[in-house]
Design an enzyme around this catalytic site. Structure first.
Site, mmCIF file in Angstrom:
data_model
loop_
_atom_site.group_PDB
_atom_site.id
_atom_site.type_symbol
_atom_site.label_atom_id
_atom_site.label_comp_id
_atom_site.label_asym_id
_atom_site.label_seq_id
_atom_site.Cartn_x
_atom_site.Cartn_y
_atom_site.Cartn_z
ATOM 1 N N SER A 139 0.848 -1.186 0.000
ATOM 2 C CA SER A 139 0.000 0.000 0.000
ATOM 3 C C SER A 139 0.881 1.232 0.000
ATOM 4 C CB SER A 139 -0.905 0.015 1.239
ATOM 5 O OG SER A 139 -1.559 1.271 1.352
ATOM 6 N N TYR A 152 -1.457 -1.475 10.071
ATOM 7 C CA TYR A 152 -1.677 -1.809 8.659
ATOM 8 C C TYR A 152 -0.415 -1.553 7.837
ATOM 9 C CZ TYR A 152 -3.610 -1.575 3.925
ATOM 10 O OH TYR A 152 -3.850 -1.770 2.597
#
Length: 244
Positions: A139, A152
């Site tokens: 990401s 995350y």
């Protein structure tokens, strides 16, 4: 790409994963549509691919369970004779400040995003046919260091590290290992709960003035999974329209 090629796409019953499965099927690959709990959505996607002239089967597996991942590979081999491409797309994103992050959510995030990716990589490392392709999902938040994203982003940074290392471990077999790191993408999951002013603000952060679309990401995976990407290896492609 030859229709003899076979791809497993994890977490592909909806969103970015579904777009990737459809794109690879359109490229001529036989596709295993992996899902954890969305059996009906996976079946619908398989039917859509078949009606468009492609080949697909569904494969249920919780990627955090190594035995389930192993069985999914075995099912793909039984149905299609082997596996050439693994797209490690399955993941979750739960956000909270570090001080408020709950143990159960931490463990779940590690289990799916990190161990789930590892489980796929370990099977692929021994099962993929020579000159195969592995595409992991990171990401763009890895480099943005935004509040609430600590856990995350940490899992995705670990995925990037494994990507670089496995590319070196599998290079002698002509297998490439790369990662795609999207920015904000207009999926149902991303849009849910965001008002228009929030979406407009996010769009304004991007030099291209828009959110990503699922097909933007599927096109990149198509390149990395295809025959023209043989000299791209150990890379992380930040597919985000220029957000840095």
């Amino acid at each position: 790409m030859s229709s003899s090629k076979v791809a497993i796409v994890t977490g592909s019953s909806r969103g970015i994963g579904a777009a990737i499965a459809k794109r690879l099927a359109g490229d001529g690959l036989k596709v295993v549509v992996n899902y954890s709990g969305s059996a009906s959505a996976a079946a619908k996607l398989v039917d859509e691919i078949e009606k468009a002239g492609g080949h697909a089967i569904s494969g249920q597996a919780d990627v955090s369970d190594p035995n389930a991942v192993r069985r999914m590979f075995e099912s793909a081999e039984a149905a299609y004779g082997g596996v050439d491409v693994l797209v490690n797309n399955a993941g979750i994103m739960k956000l909270a400040p570090v001080a408020q992050f709950e143990d159960a959510v931490f463990d779940q995030t590690i289990a799916i995003n990190l161990k789930g990716t590892f489980n796929g990589l370990r099977e692929a490392a021994t099962r993929l046919r020579n000159r195969g392709r592995i595409i992991n999902f990171s990401s763009s938040v890895v480099g943005l260091y935004q509040p609430t994203y600590a856990v995350y982003a940490a899992t995705k940074a670990a995925v990037e590290a494994m990507t670089h290392i496995l590319a070196k471990e599998l290079g002698s077999r002509g297998i490439t290992v790369n990662a795609v790191a999207p920015g904000p993408v207009a999926t149902e999951l991303f849009l849910d709960g965001k008002d228009q002013s929030t979406l407009d603000r996010i769009k304004q952060m991007n030099p291209l003035g828009r959110l990503g679309e699922v097909d933007d990401i599927a096109q990149i995976v198509s390149l990395l999974a295809g025959p023209d990407s043989g000299w791209i290896n150990g890379q992380v492609i930040r597919a985000n329209g220029g957000v840095v």
